[in-house]
Every structure is written in C-alpha cells, then in structure tokens.
Design a protein around this motif. Structure first.
Motif, short mmCIF file in Angstrom:
data_model
loop_
_atom_site.label_atom_id
_atom_site.label_comp_id
_atom_site.label_asym_id
_atom_site.label_seq_id
_atom_site.Cartn_x
_atom_site.Cartn_y
_atom_site.Cartn_z
N PHE A 1 4.23 29.52 14.19
CA PHE A 1 3.69 29.57 15.55
C PHE A 1 4.30 30.64 16.45
O PHE A 1 3.86 30.80 17.58
N THR A 2 5.31 31.36 15.98
CA THR A 2 5.93 32.37 16.85
C THR A 2 6.26 33.63 16.05
O THR A 2 5.79 33.81 14.94
N VAL A 3 7.06 34.51 16.63
CA VAL A 3 7.38 35.77 15.97
C VAL A 3 8.48 35.56 14.93
O VAL A 3 9.27 34.62 15.04
N PRO A 4 8.56 36.42 13.92
CA PRO A 4 9.67 36.33 12.96
C PRO A 4 11.02 36.47 13.67
O PRO A 4 11.15 37.17 14.67
N SER A 5 12.02 35.79 13.15
CA SER A 5 13.35 35.81 13.78
C SER A 5 13.93 37.21 13.83
O SER A 5 14.71 37.54 14.74
N THR A 6 13.56 38.07 12.88
CA THR A 6 14.08 39.44 12.89
C THR A 6 13.59 40.22 14.10
O THR A 6 14.34 41.02 14.67
N LEU A 7 12.36 39.98 14.51
CA LEU A 7 11.83 40.64 15.71
C LEU A 7 12.49 40.07 16.95
O LEU A 7 12.84 40.80 17.88
N LYS A 8 12.68 38.77 17.00
CA LYS A 8 13.37 38.14 18.13
C LYS A 8 14.78 38.71 18.26
O LYS A 8 15.25 38.98 19.38
N THR A 9 15.46 38.93 17.14
CA THR A 9 16.82 39.48 17.18
C THR A 9 16.82 40.90 17.73
O THR A 9 17.69 41.27 18.53
N TRP A 10 15.84 41.71 17.31
CA TRP A 10 15.73 43.07 17.86
C TRP A 10 15.52 43.02 19.37
O TRP A 10 16.16 43.78 20.12
N LEU A 11 14.68 42.13 19.82
CA LEU A 11 14.43 42.00 21.26
C LEU A 11 15.72 41.60 22.00
O LEU A 11 16.02 42.13 23.06
N ASP A 12 16.46 40.67 21.43
CA ASP A 12 17.73 40.26 22.06
C ASP A 12 18.68 41.44 22.22
O ASP A 12 19.41 41.53 23.21
N GLN A 13 18.65 42.35 21.26
CA GLN A 13 19.55 43.51 21.32
C GLN A 13 19.10 44.53 22.37
O GLN A 13 19.93 45.14 23.06
N VAL A 14 17.80 44.75 22.52
CA VAL A 14 17.34 45.82 23.42
C VAL A 14 17.12 45.35 24.85
O VAL A 14 16.99 46.18 25.77
N ILE A 15 17.07 44.04 25.07
CA ILE A 15 16.93 43.54 26.44
C ILE A 15 18.30 43.57 27.11
O ILE A 15 19.22 42.84 26.74
N LEU A 16 18.45 44.47 28.07
CA LEU A 16 19.72 44.61 28.79
C LEU A 16 19.41 44.61 30.29
O LEU A 16 18.80 45.53 30.81
N MET A 17 19.83 43.55 30.95
CA MET A 17 19.56 43.40 32.38
C MET A 17 20.11 44.57 33.16
O MET A 17 21.26 44.99 32.96
N GLY A 18 19.29 45.10 34.03
CA GLY A 18 19.71 46.22 34.86
C GLY A 18 19.48 47.58 34.23
O GLY A 18 19.62 48.61 34.89
N ARG A 19 19.11 47.58 32.94
CA ARG A 19 18.83 48.85 32.26
C ARG A 19 17.41 48.86 31.69
O ARG A 19 16.56 49.61 32.14
#
Length: 217
Positions: free
Chosen positions: A100-118
């Motif tokens: 029902f959602t995205v693969p965990s590998t894509l979620k992990t990539w998103l966690d790495q590139v989401i940087l508050m303020g940047r």
C-alpha cells in the motif's frame, strides 16, 4: 547542460517491473531529445542508501562550523545525495506500490534528502519548482471510486512530501492493474491493464520529451 536525476526502487528487474519499464521509456525520450544532458541514476534496490541515524540527523541541524569530526563524516554521504537533488533540472522516480505504500528504500532516500531549512520548508530552496515525475505502478487499482481508494498511500504520500514539503511540481504516471496477467481472479481486467500500460508508456515518452525541452531551454 540539463540534468535528470533518475531513481528506481522496484524489487524486480526491468523485464518484470512495470515501474522500471515506464521510467526507462521516460529516460529514453529525455536522452533522445537532449543527448548532451546529464543523467544521474541510482537503483535504490541494488544500491540502497543507508538509513538516517541519530549522528547524521544531528549533523543536519548543527552549524557546519560547529560539527564534530564524526558528524562531518556521517553527514558527507547525505550531503552528496542532497547536492544531486539540488543539481537536477528534473527528477524521475519509479515508485511501485508495495504493501500500500512506497518501497522502504525510497522512503530512506527521502529521509536523507529532506533537510529542514535547505531542501524542505525553505523559501530559497534550489529544488523549489523542480518537476518531479513519479511512476506510481500498482498491481490493482486505487483510483477514486474504486473499493480500495482509501488504501492509496503512494500518490498521497509523495504529493505531500515532494509537493507540499519540498515544493516540487509533481506529475504522476500511473500504470495500474499490473497483476492482471498473473492473478486468475483478475483475468477479466487484462484489457484494462493493457490499456493502462500503453497509456503509461505513451505518457512517459511524451513527458520525457517535454521535460528535456523545458530543461534545455
């Protein structure tokens, strides 16, 4: 020269993956239109990024001048991923539905590139307005009006993250009913599955060409 950041996250090779075959069609159209452009490619299944840990996360909140040597070393791979995203004129993401959602590998990539303020919640973020083309394949149908509409956590999630949080312009290509050929209970849906597949490939080729023209202009 324009740059395309291409990410795949399917568990399966292109011959058995709806999302990979469609992202390949998009990329082919991009490269045909813009042969001198740059493509940054990462197969998140074969080459996953590490999970975000406390040291790397804390480094993201610290002033670069005050980071410890350990924080600096931990943050370096994350910074490279962020810089790849920031350098892209367009982003192409293969996001097949998995449980029902995205693969965990894509979620992990998103966690790495989401940087508050940047990259996130930043008025001057270089990725704000960058087009993101998402191939959201799924074995069934979760379209509005279908019985499983309420289980759609791929498009809704990625629109919230890429669009609302990162400020990107998100465009979805949705090949659905991809399990029709292998699930006897879905045999009668094969014509609809074939039509969805054809439309997805057509959309990918059209949008890949248009994205390359826009980026190179």
């Amino acid at each position: 020269m324009a740059t395309l950041l291409h990410l795949d996250s399917s568990l399966f090779p292109e011959s058995a993956s709806a999302s990979r075959s469609v992202t390949a069609a998009f990329r082919k159209a991009w490269e045909e239109q813009h042969p001198d452009g740059t493509v940054i490619y990462r197969d998140l299944d074969a080459d996953p990024v590490p999970h975000l840990d406390a040291l790397t996360a804390s480094a993201g909140f610290a002033d670069p001048a005050s980071r410890t040597p350990e924080q600096t070393a931990a943050f370096a791979p994350r910074l490279k991923l962020i810089e790849q995203l920031e350098s892209a004129d367009a982003v192409l993401i293969g996001a097949p539905m998995l449980n029902f959602t995205v693969p965990s590998t894509l979620k992990t990539w998103l966690d790495q590139v989401i940087l508050m303020g940047r990259t996130a919640m930043a008025e001057e973020s270089p990725i704000k307005g960058t087009p993101a083309y998402v191939v959201a394949s799924r074995g069934g149908s979760y379209a509005p009006g279908t019985p499983r509409e309420g289980y759609e956590y791929v498009q809704n999630y990625l629109q919230a993250i890429l669009g609302d949080m990162l400020g990107m312009e998100v465009d979805f290509i949705v090949p659905e009913l991809t399990m029709a050929h292998s699930n006897p209970a879905m045999t009668e849906l094969i014509p609809l599955a074939e039509a969805s597949k054809a439309k997805a490939h057509e959309d990918a080729a059209t949008k890949g060409k248009a994205a390359a023209l826009k980026a190179a202009a």
